[in-house]
Design a protein around this motif. Structure first.
Motif, PDB file in Angstrom:
ATOM      1  N   PRO A 145       0.738  -1.357  -0.011  1.00  0.00           N
ATOM      2  CA  PRO A 145       0.055   0.074  -0.017  1.00  0.00           C
ATOM      3  C   PRO A 145       0.725   1.308   0.013  1.00  0.00           C
ATOM      4  O   PRO A 145       0.294   2.396  -0.314  1.00  0.00           O
ATOM      5  N   ILE A 146       2.265   1.112   0.195  1.00  0.00           N
ATOM      6  CA  ILE A 146       3.141   2.344  -0.365  1.00  0.00           C
ATOM      7  C   ILE A 146       4.117   1.753  -1.042  1.00  0.00           C
ATOM      8  O   ILE A 146       4.208   0.619  -1.122  1.00  0.00           O
ATOM      9  N   GLY A 147       4.735   2.695  -1.745  1.00  0.00           N
ATOM     10  CA  GLY A 147       5.733   2.532  -2.747  1.00  0.00           C
ATOM     11  C   GLY A 147       7.123   2.269  -2.192  1.00  0.00           C
ATOM     12  O   GLY A 147       7.420   2.282  -0.892  1.00  0.00           O
ATOM     13  N   ARG A 148       8.036   1.891  -3.006  1.00  0.00           N
ATOM     14  CA  ARG A 148       9.244   1.327  -2.315  1.00  0.00           C
ATOM     15  C   ARG A 148       9.834   2.342  -1.472  1.00  0.00           C
ATOM     16  O   ARG A 148      10.693   2.085  -0.401  1.00  0.00           O
ATOM     17  N   ALA A 149      10.055   3.672  -2.051  1.00  0.00           N
ATOM     18  CA  ALA A 149      10.759   4.928  -1.524  1.00  0.00           C
ATOM     19  C   ALA A 149      10.196   4.801  -0.014  1.00  0.00           C
ATOM     20  O   ALA A 149      10.820   5.106   1.037  1.00  0.00           O
ATOM     21  N   ALA A 150       8.782   5.217  -0.048  1.00  0.00           N
ATOM     22  CA  ALA A 150       8.129   5.291   1.299  1.00  0.00           C
ATOM     23  C   ALA A 150       8.299   4.427   2.225  1.00  0.00           C
ATOM     24  O   ALA A 150       8.566   4.612   3.463  1.00  0.00           O
ATOM     25  N   LEU A 151       8.279   3.203   1.870  1.00  0.00           N
ATOM     26  CA  LEU A 151       8.415   2.014   2.619  1.00  0.00           C
ATOM     27  C   LEU A 151      10.003   1.955   3.265  1.00  0.00           C
ATOM     28  O   LEU A 151      10.161   1.793   4.576  1.00  0.00           O
ATOM     29  N   ALA A 152      10.850   2.389   2.374  1.00  0.00           N
ATOM     30  CA  ALA A 152      12.636   2.400   2.930  1.00  0.00           C
ATOM     31  C   ALA A 152      12.396   3.453   3.984  1.00  0.00           C
ATOM     32  O   ALA A 152      12.963   3.451   4.811  1.00  0.00           O
ATOM     33  N   ALA A 153      11.683   4.664   3.583  1.00  0.00           N
ATOM     34  CA  ALA A 153      12.033   5.707   4.734  1.00  0.00           C
ATOM     35  C   ALA A 153      11.339   5.342   5.826  1.00  0.00           C
ATOM     36  O   ALA A 153      11.900   5.900   7.052  1.00  0.00           O
ATOM     37  N   ARG A 154      10.252   4.788   5.673  1.00  0.00           N
ATOM     38  CA  ARG A 154       9.603   4.208   7.259  1.00  0.00           C
ATOM     39  C   ARG A 154      10.511   3.254   8.069  1.00  0.00           C
ATOM     40  O   ARG A 154      10.320   3.639   9.266  1.00  0.00           O
ATOM     41  N   HIS A 155      11.289   2.568   7.286  1.00  0.00           N
ATOM     42  CA  HIS A 155      12.034   1.788   8.145  1.00  0.00           C
ATOM     43  C   HIS A 155      13.430   2.503   8.098  1.00  0.00           C
ATOM     44  O   HIS A 155      14.468   1.804   8.603  1.00  0.00           O
ATOM     45  N   GLY A 156      13.619   3.745   7.907  1.00  0.00           N
ATOM     46  CA  GLY A 156      15.260   4.345   7.992  1.00  0.00           C
ATOM     47  C   GLY A 156      16.231   4.040   7.176  1.00  0.00           C
ATOM     48  O   GLY A 156      17.210   3.934   7.454  1.00  0.00           O
ATOM     49  N   ARG A 157      15.685   3.531   6.068  1.00  0.00           N
ATOM     50  CA  ARG A 157      16.566   3.071   5.116  1.00  0.00           C
ATOM     51  C   ARG A 157      16.777   3.907   3.847  1.00  0.00           C
ATOM     52  O   ARG A 157      15.577   4.621   3.496  1.00  0.00           O
ATOM     53  N   THR A 158      17.615   3.540   2.848  1.00  0.00           N
ATOM     54  CA  THR A 158      17.550   4.156   1.220  1.00  0.00           C
ATOM     55  C   THR A 158      17.529   3.233   0.540  1.00  0.00           C
ATOM     56  O   THR A 158      17.736   2.147   0.863  1.00  0.00           O
ATOM     57  N   LEU A 159      16.751   3.231  -0.612  1.00  0.00           N
ATOM     58  CA  LEU A 159      16.795   2.399  -1.702  1.00  0.00           C
ATOM     59  C   LEU A 159      18.242   2.087  -2.323  1.00  0.00           C
ATOM     60  O   LEU A 159      19.007   3.127  -2.275  1.00  0.00           O
ATOM     61  N   THR A 160      18.380   0.942  -2.698  1.00  0.00           N
ATOM     62  CA  THR A 160      19.593   0.483  -3.209  1.00  0.00           C
ATOM     63  C   THR A 160      19.493  -0.141  -4.541  1.00  0.00           C
ATOM     64  O   THR A 160      18.200  -0.652  -4.696  1.00  0.00           O
ATOM     65  N   GLY A 161      20.437  -0.203  -5.423  1.00  0.00           N
ATOM     66  CA  GLY A 161      20.227  -1.091  -6.623  1.00  0.00           C
ATOM     67  C   GLY A 161      19.954  -2.572  -6.459  1.00  0.00           C
ATOM     68  O   GLY A 161      19.330  -2.947  -7.597  1.00  0.00           O
ATOM     69  N   ASP A 162      20.155  -3.162  -5.390  1.00  0.00           N
ATOM     70  CA  ASP A 162      19.776  -4.472  -5.395  1.00  0.00           C
ATOM     71  C   ASP A 162      18.329  -4.902  -4.820  1.00  0.00           C
ATOM     72  O   ASP A 162      18.091  -5.925  -4.251  1.00  0.00           O
ATOM     73  N   ASP A 163      17.798  -3.711  -4.471  1.00  0.00           N
ATOM     74  CA  ASP A 163      16.343  -3.884  -3.898  1.00  0.00           C
ATOM     75  C   ASP A 163      15.456  -4.815  -5.321  1.00  0.00           C
ATOM     76  O   ASP A 163      15.356  -4.739  -6.220  1.00  0.00           O
ATOM     77  N   LEU A 164      14.842  -5.903  -4.427  1.00  0.00           N
ATOM     78  CA  LEU A 164      14.563  -7.004  -5.134  1.00  0.00           C
ATOM     79  C   LEU A 164      13.266  -6.542  -6.022  1.00  0.00           C
ATOM     80  O   LEU A 164      12.829  -7.005  -7.011  1.00  0.00           O
ATOM     81  N   ARG A 165      12.516  -5.502  -5.372  1.00  0.00           N
ATOM     82  CA  ARG A 165      11.239  -4.979  -6.149  1.00  0.00           C
ATOM     83  C   ARG A 165      11.484  -3.909  -7.194  1.00  0.00           C
ATOM     84  O   ARG A 165      10.641  -3.367  -7.631  1.00  0.00           O
ATOM     85  N   ALA A 166      12.964  -3.452  -7.274  1.00  0.00           N
ATOM     86  CA  ALA A 166      12.973  -2.758  -8.476  1.00  0.00           C
ATOM     87  C   ALA A 166      12.874  -3.334  -9.641  1.00  0.00           C
ATOM     88  O   ALA A 166      12.941  -4.235  -9.923  1.00  0.00           O
ATOM     89  N   GLU A 167      12.269  -2.758 -10.390  1.00  0.00           N
ATOM     90  CA  GLU A 167      11.582  -3.119 -12.000  1.00  0.00           C
ATOM     91  C   GLU A 167      12.916  -4.037 -12.525  1.00  0.00           C
ATOM     92  O   GLU A 167      12.547  -5.019 -13.088  1.00  0.00           O
ATOM     93  N   ALA A 168      14.109  -3.535 -12.538  1.00  0.00           N
ATOM     94  CA  ALA A 168      15.225  -4.186 -13.283  1.00  0.00           C
ATOM     95  C   ALA A 168      15.621  -5.486 -12.721  1.00  0.00           C
ATOM     96  O   ALA A 168      16.110  -6.221 -13.462  1.00  0.00           O
ATOM     97  N   ASN A 169      15.150  -5.526 -11.542  1.00  0.00           N
ATOM     98  CA  ASN A 169      15.600  -6.927 -10.753  1.00  0.00           C
ATOM     99  C   ASN A 169      14.256  -7.778 -10.854  1.00  0.00           C
ATOM    100  O   ASN A 169      14.350  -9.017 -10.970  1.00  0.00           O
ATOM    101  N   LEU A 170      13.242  -6.947 -10.819  1.00  0.00           N
ATOM    102  CA  LEU A 170      11.999  -8.208 -10.544  1.00  0.00           C
ATOM    103  C   LEU A 170      11.559  -8.603 -11.982  1.00  0.00           C
ATOM    104  O   LEU A 170      11.150  -9.935 -12.005  1.00  0.00           O
ATOM    105  N   ARG A 171      11.540  -7.909 -12.988  1.00  0.00           N
ATOM    106  CA  ARG A 171      11.165  -8.395 -14.235  1.00  0.00           C
ATOM    107  C   ARG A 171      11.888  -9.674 -14.608  1.00  0.00           C
ATOM    108  O   ARG A 171      11.168 -10.660 -14.980  1.00  0.00           O
TER     109      ARG A 171
END
Length: 199
Positions: A145-171
């Motif tokens: 119910p929230i996007g990747r960046a908002a979820l990372a911020a909620r947990h005090g993290r920043t998005l990284t290139g190895d995020d499984l849910r990034a389109e380049a990784n998930l596809r």
């Protein structure tokens, strides 16, 4: 793998009683994600990692009284919360691991999975298990119910290139697991990936 499962069960058991009150405004986002799945009256749908069953009423409305709604979750306490909320009236609840579902091959028309992908111990094989139980041409919705960046911020993290849910990784992960990605949305208010089961 047992340690991963134990960790997931402990995490959700500790949070099951107040899970819904922690996220009281998610209902419309769940409804919209279920609508995007494109279910039809009479379909059979699995809510994999159903938690407290927040999607079950919308799934039941989408498939109608002649359809079948299954809610599977690894954590008994989450299923107990679903029953206390009366959501077991919308579908059959089963305690099961999404990595080893007690369903025959091609048994369902679609899978809805809210927040599940973050908790898969082996994402490739686990997504392949979801594919196993879906008929060819059936659908998968991976939702939060929230996007990747908002979820990372909620947990005090920043998005990284190895995020499984990034389109380049998930596809490519979906491609290798029996799915073809059709739609990818990652915005502040939601994360939604729709995929189709390939032959």
């Amino acid at each position: 793998m047992a340690d991963d499962h134990t960790h997931v069960q402990e995490f959700f058991t500790a949070r099951a009683a107040d899970w819904d009150t922690r996220f009281p405004d998610d209902g419309p986002a769940f409804d919209a994600a279920v609508s995007a799945l494109g279910l039809h009256a009479g379909d059979c749908v699995l809510d994999a990692g159903c938690g407290t069953g927040r999607a079950l009423p919308a799934l039941r409305a989408a498939v109608g009284p002649g359809g079948t709604v299954l809610g599977a979750d690894l954590t008994a306490a989450m299923l107990d919360s679903a029953v206390r909320a009366g959501r077991d009236r919308s579908g059959l609840l089963i305690q099961a691991d999404a990595a080893r579902l007690p369903l025959r091959a091609r048994a369902v028309d679609a899978v809805f999975a809210a927040g599940l992908i973050s908790h898969l111990s082996q994402p490739g094989p686990d997504l392949a298990e979801l594919a196993r139980v879906v008929r060819p041409g059936g659908r998968l919705a991976l939702f939060h119910p929230i996007g990747r960046a908002a979820l990372a911020a909620r947990h005090g993290r920043t998005l990284t290139g190895d995020d499984l849910r990034a389109e380049a990784n998930l596809r490519p992960l979906l491609d290798r697991s029996g799915w073809r990605l059709d739609r990818y949305i990652d915005e502040a208010a939601r994360f939604l990936t729709l995929a189709e089961r390939t032959d």
